[in-house]
Design a protein around this motif. Structure first.
Motif, PDB file in Angstrom:
ATOM      1  N   PRO A   1       0.772  -1.124   0.085  1.00 16.70           N
ATOM      2  CA  PRO A   1       0.076  -0.095   0.028  1.00 16.70           C
ATOM      3  C   PRO A   1       0.646   1.238  -0.135  1.00 16.70           C
ATOM      4  O   PRO A   1       0.292   2.166  -0.571  1.00 16.70           O
ATOM      5  CB  PRO A   1      -0.723  -0.244   1.262  1.00 16.70           C
ATOM      6  CG  PRO A   1      -1.142  -1.595   1.610  1.00 16.70           C
ATOM      7  CD  PRO A   1       0.144  -2.252   1.278  1.00 16.70           C
ATOM      8  N   LEU A   2       1.894   1.285   0.775  1.00 22.21           N
ATOM      9  CA  LEU A   2       2.748   2.384   0.772  1.00 22.21           C
ATOM     10  C   LEU A   2       3.424   2.715  -0.801  1.00 22.21           C
ATOM     11  O   LEU A   2       3.715   3.815  -0.856  1.00 22.21           O
ATOM     12  CB  LEU A   2       3.926   2.378   1.930  1.00 22.21           C
ATOM     13  CG  LEU A   2       4.515   3.494   2.368  1.00 22.21           C
ATOM     14  CD1 LEU A   2       3.626   4.432   2.867  1.00 22.21           C
ATOM     15  CD2 LEU A   2       5.678   3.151   3.379  1.00 22.21           C
TER      16      LEU A   2
ATOM     17  N   LYS B   1       1.215   6.856  -6.732  1.00 23.24           N
ATOM     18  CA  LYS B   1      -0.091   7.886  -7.153  1.00 23.24           C
ATOM     19  C   LYS B   1       0.476   9.204  -6.900  1.00 23.24           C
ATOM     20  O   LYS B   1       0.108  10.061  -7.531  1.00 23.24           O
ATOM     21  CB  LYS B   1      -1.217   7.339  -6.244  1.00 23.24           C
ATOM     22  CG  LYS B   1      -2.376   8.142  -6.442  1.00 23.24           C
ATOM     23  CD  LYS B   1      -3.591   7.619  -5.737  1.00 23.24           C
ATOM     24  CE  LYS B   1      -4.752   8.303  -6.188  1.00 23.24           C
ATOM     25  NZ  LYS B   1      -5.995   8.051  -5.314  1.00 23.24           N
ATOM     26  N   GLU B   2       1.142   9.456  -5.475  1.00 30.03           N
ATOM     27  CA  GLU B   2       1.747  10.925  -5.379  1.00 30.03           C
ATOM     28  C   GLU B   2       2.663  11.383  -6.303  1.00 30.03           C
ATOM     29  O   GLU B   2       2.701  12.636  -6.514  1.00 30.03           O
ATOM     30  CB  GLU B   2       2.074  10.807  -3.986  1.00 30.03           C
ATOM     31  CG  GLU B   2       2.656  12.227  -3.282  1.00 30.03           C
ATOM     32  CD  GLU B   2       1.644  13.164  -3.081  1.00 30.03           C
ATOM     33  OE1 GLU B   2       1.719  14.186  -3.264  1.00 30.03           O
ATOM     34  OE2 GLU B   2       0.352  12.456  -2.674  1.00 30.03           O
ATOM     35  N   LEU B   3       3.615  10.315  -6.791  1.00 35.03           N
ATOM     36  CA  LEU B   3       4.563  10.694  -7.791  1.00 35.03           C
ATOM     37  C   LEU B   3       3.970  11.307  -8.948  1.00 35.03           C
ATOM     38  O   LEU B   3       4.714  12.052  -9.878  1.00 35.03           O
ATOM     39  CB  LEU B   3       5.588   9.692  -7.722  1.00 35.03           C
ATOM     40  CG  LEU B   3       7.011  10.159  -8.329  1.00 35.03           C
ATOM     41  CD1 LEU B   3       7.710  11.074  -7.579  1.00 35.03           C
ATOM     42  CD2 LEU B   3       7.688   8.788  -8.545  1.00 35.03           C
TER      43      LEU B   3
ATOM     44  N   TYR C   1       8.678  12.423   0.370  1.00 38.14           N
ATOM     45  CA  TYR C   1       7.793  11.319   0.711  1.00 38.14           C
ATOM     46  C   TYR C   1       8.373  10.395   1.668  1.00 38.14           C
ATOM     47  O   TYR C   1       7.593  10.047   2.673  1.00 38.14           O
ATOM     48  CB  TYR C   1       7.307  10.447  -0.705  1.00 38.14           C
ATOM     49  CG  TYR C   1       6.141   9.546  -0.482  1.00 38.14           C
ATOM     50  CD1 TYR C   1       4.753  10.182  -0.586  1.00 38.14           C
ATOM     51  CD2 TYR C   1       6.392   8.277  -0.189  1.00 38.14           C
ATOM     52  CE1 TYR C   1       3.691   9.183  -0.338  1.00 38.14           C
ATOM     53  CE2 TYR C   1       5.112   7.461   0.054  1.00 38.14           C
ATOM     54  CZ  TYR C   1       4.040   7.716  -0.006  1.00 38.14           C
ATOM     55  OH  TYR C   1       2.799   7.012  -0.109  1.00 38.14           O
ATOM     56  N   TRP C   2       9.361   9.630   1.342  1.00 35.39           N
ATOM     57  CA  TRP C   2      10.018   8.563   2.193  1.00 35.39           C
ATOM     58  C   TRP C   2      10.564   9.252   3.413  1.00 35.39           C
ATOM     59  O   TRP C   2      10.394   8.553   4.729  1.00 35.39           O
ATOM     60  CB  TRP C   2      10.984   7.852   1.398  1.00 35.39           C
ATOM     61  CG  TRP C   2      10.313   7.091   0.346  1.00 35.39           C
ATOM     62  CD1 TRP C   2      10.405   7.128  -1.048  1.00 35.39           C
ATOM     63  CD2 TRP C   2       9.560   5.807   0.612  1.00 35.39           C
ATOM     64  NE1 TRP C   2       9.712   6.292  -1.841  1.00 35.39           N
ATOM     65  CE2 TRP C   2       8.951   5.397  -0.821  1.00 35.39           C
ATOM     66  CE3 TRP C   2       9.039   4.963   1.491  1.00 35.39           C
ATOM     67  CZ2 TRP C   2       8.246   4.410  -0.998  1.00 35.39           C
ATOM     68  CZ3 TRP C   2       8.273   4.102   1.387  1.00 35.39           C
ATOM     69  CH2 TRP C   2       7.888   3.636   0.017  1.00 35.39           C
TER      70      TRP C   2
ATOM     71  N   LEU D   1       0.063  10.800   4.648  1.00 35.58           N
ATOM     72  CA  LEU D   1       1.124  11.417   3.718  1.00 35.58           C
ATOM     73  C   LEU D   1       0.439  12.271   2.781  1.00 35.58           C
ATOM     74  O   LEU D   1       0.795  13.069   2.377  1.00 35.58           O
ATOM     75  CB  LEU D   1       1.767  10.440   2.941  1.00 35.58           C
ATOM     76  CG  LEU D   1       3.005   9.427   4.039  1.00 35.58           C
ATOM     77  CD1 LEU D   1       3.554   8.338   3.337  1.00 35.58           C
ATOM     78  CD2 LEU D   1       4.084  10.607   4.482  1.00 35.58           C
ATOM     79  N   LYS D   2      -0.690  11.641   2.166  1.00 40.88           N
ATOM     80  CA  LYS D   2      -1.535  12.171   1.258  1.00 40.88           C
ATOM     81  C   LYS D   2      -1.980  13.581   1.726  1.00 40.88           C
ATOM     82  O   LYS D   2      -1.993  14.605   1.049  1.00 40.88           O
ATOM     83  CB  LYS D   2      -2.532  11.340   0.745  1.00 40.88           C
ATOM     84  CG  LYS D   2      -3.607  12.220  -0.306  1.00 40.88           C
ATOM     85  CD  LYS D   2      -4.695  11.019  -0.775  1.00 40.88           C
ATOM     86  CE  LYS D   2      -5.507  11.613  -1.815  1.00 40.88           C
ATOM     87  NZ  LYS D   2      -6.647  10.670  -2.477  1.00 40.88           N
ATOM     88  N   ALA D   3      -2.549  13.610   2.889  1.00 40.31           N
ATOM     89  CA  ALA D   3      -2.876  14.840   3.623  1.00 40.31           C
ATOM     90  C   ALA D   3      -1.906  15.909   3.605  1.00 40.31           C
ATOM     91  O   ALA D   3      -2.174  17.189   3.491  1.00 40.31           O
ATOM     92  CB  ALA D   3      -3.709  14.520   4.842  1.00 40.31           C
ATOM     93  N   ASN D   4      -0.807  15.433   4.158  1.00 43.90           N
ATOM     94  CA  ASN D   4       0.412  16.310   4.215  1.00 43.90           C
ATOM     95  C   ASN D   4       0.912  16.919   3.136  1.00 43.90           C
ATOM     96  O   ASN D   4       1.405  18.059   3.091  1.00 43.90           O
ATOM     97  CB  ASN D   4       1.458  15.643   5.237  1.00 43.90           C
ATOM     98  CG  ASN D   4       1.013  15.502   6.457  1.00 43.90           C
ATOM     99  OD1 ASN D   4       1.480  14.309   6.930  1.00 43.90           O
ATOM    100  ND2 ASN D   4       0.367  16.315   7.256  1.00 43.90           N
ATOM    101  N   LEU D   5       0.863  16.253   1.717  1.00 43.01           N
ATOM    102  CA  LEU D   5       1.556  16.440   0.513  1.00 43.01           C
ATOM    103  C   LEU D   5       0.527  17.109  -0.413  1.00 43.01           C
ATOM    104  O   LEU D   5       1.074  17.387  -1.491  1.00 43.01           O
ATOM    105  CB  LEU D   5       2.175  15.206  -0.035  1.00 43.01           C
ATOM    106  CG  LEU D   5       3.482  14.632   0.816  1.00 43.01           C
ATOM    107  CD1 LEU D   5       3.936  13.460   0.297  1.00 43.01           C
ATOM    108  CD2 LEU D   5       4.338  15.637   1.425  1.00 43.01           C
TER     109      LEU D   5
END
Length: 387
Positions: free
Chosen positions: A60-61, A67-69, A137-138, A160-164
């Motif tokens: 999942p990570l 997806k973020e990238l 991210y990491w 992480l999605k909320a923060n970024l």
């Protein structure tokens, strides 16, 4: 006004040689106008890098990371084959190959130091942004794993999605930039120096040399016209030719760049070009007193116009020219004309302090005009005394 009318006939007879310079000038001007960018960007947009994303595990990570990238890059689907990946990098299908090794997620959650594998195109600016996004991210994932040891991967992905997800809009303020700075009008008026010089030298010098022929002068002395009257008619004809040439060439600028007409900068462009017209007209008169053959006018015209324009910043901007070349060019009026144009184009305020450098260049052009006329009169007087 017989002398005036004869002058106009001479100008009409030489229209073909003069029109060649005008046609070449207009062709280049239209080409520049068609290829120039009129609107400057007012916002910043990050350029997305094309990357290949190879994951040896599907946690999942890792899925959340992909997806973020994808928000800041363009992920190109490529097979996990060494030869095809190298070809894609060589032919610039991608500039960044990122590989996530097996066991990387567990290593991050347990506080390990396993590194991602990457292959990049050297000196690529886009790849710098990719590195920043990957590290952000990491590193943030490691921070959550350290301070919240029991957090699940799905929960970590949500955090992480909320923060970024935040973005910072970037706007480039340009309200203080001059509308004519690096514009088509500036380049047009700079290049105008070449065509205007060629047209005036070819026209005025040729006409004045015809009237300096000995047999024609003898006729003037026998005619009822006074020398002052003849001189005034010649002056009027030359001024009409110079003014008409200036008006025609400047008029095309209004057609090709109508947005600059309403600016105050355009007014000073016109004043500067008008002063340059007077300076070159006086130089043309001086040339007519020095040359003895009409066949030499064309050669001298090309030598003066091309030579001064190459070293003065007409064809190549002055900032790219050698300092020694510019020092030599400073002894020509073309150098000061181009320098005044460059300063006028960047003006946003029109107080005396801001206008002073441009006016200084214009005054030097006026000094050149006076010097050319004075030298021409001295040479003319000596020739009359000799004859």
């Amino acid at each position: 006004m017989p002398v005036f009318n004869v002058c106009l006939k001479i100008f009409r007879k030489n229209w073909l040689s003069v029109s060649i310079y005008v046609v070449i000038f207009l062709a280049i001007a239209i080409l520049i106008s068609a290829t120039s960018v009129s609107d400057q960007p007012t916002t910043f947009a990050q350029k997305k890098a094309r990357i290949a994303f190879i994951a040896e595990e599907q946690t999942p990570l890792v899925k959340g990371f992909r997806k973020e990238l994808s928000r800041s890059t363009t992920i190109v689907a490529l097979p996990d084959q060494s030869e095809k990946l190298q070809d894609a990098l060589y032919f610039r299908q991608v500039t960044y190959i990122l590989r996530i090794p097996k066991g990387f997620t567990e290593n991050v959650l347990s506080g390990g130091n396993m590194r991602l594998e990457k292959t990049v195109v050297p000196n690529s600016i886009e790849n710098t942004y990719v590195d920043l996004n990957v590290d952000q991210y990491w590193n943030l994932a490691r921070l959550y794993a350290t301070h919240e040891p029991g957090i699940s991967q799905d929960g970590l992905v949500s955090r992480l999605k909320a923060n970024l997800s935040g973005t910072t809009p970037v706007f480039m303020k340009t309200e203080n930039a001059a509308k004519t700075s690096d514009s088509f009008s500036m380049f047009y008026f700079n290049f105008l120096a070449y065509t205007l010089s060629a047209v005036l030298i070819m026209g005025i010098s040729t006409a004045m040399m015809v009237f300096r022929r000995r047999d024609l002068r003898m006729r003037h002395y026998c005619s009822p016209l006074k020398p002052t009257n003849i001189t005034m008619q010649l002056l009027a004809a030359n001024l009409l030719f110079a003014g008409a040439s200036w008006a025609v060439l400047v008029g095309f600028c209004f057609l090709l760049d109508p947005k600059s007409i309403a600016t105050i900068n355009m007014l000073y462009f016109l004043i500067n070009s008008l002063l340059f017209t007077g300076c070159i007209a006086s130089l043309s008169y001086l040339i007519s007193t020095v040359l003895k053959s009409l066949n030499a006018v064309s050669a001298v015209c090309n030598l003066i116009t091309l030579g001064t324009c190459f070293i003065s910043g007409v064809f190549v901007p002055q900032e790219f020219l050698n300092s020694t070349v510019l020092k030599i060019a400073s002894f020509t009026p073309t150098y000061w004309y181009v320098q005044a144009n460059t300063k006028i184009a960047k003006l946003t305020h029109f107080s005396w302090d801001h206008l002073a450098p441009s006016l200084y260049s214009m005054l030097i052009m006026l000094a050149f005009t006076g010097a050319f006329i004075a030298v021409a009169l001295v040479i003319g007087r000596r020739q009359q005394a000799t004859n």
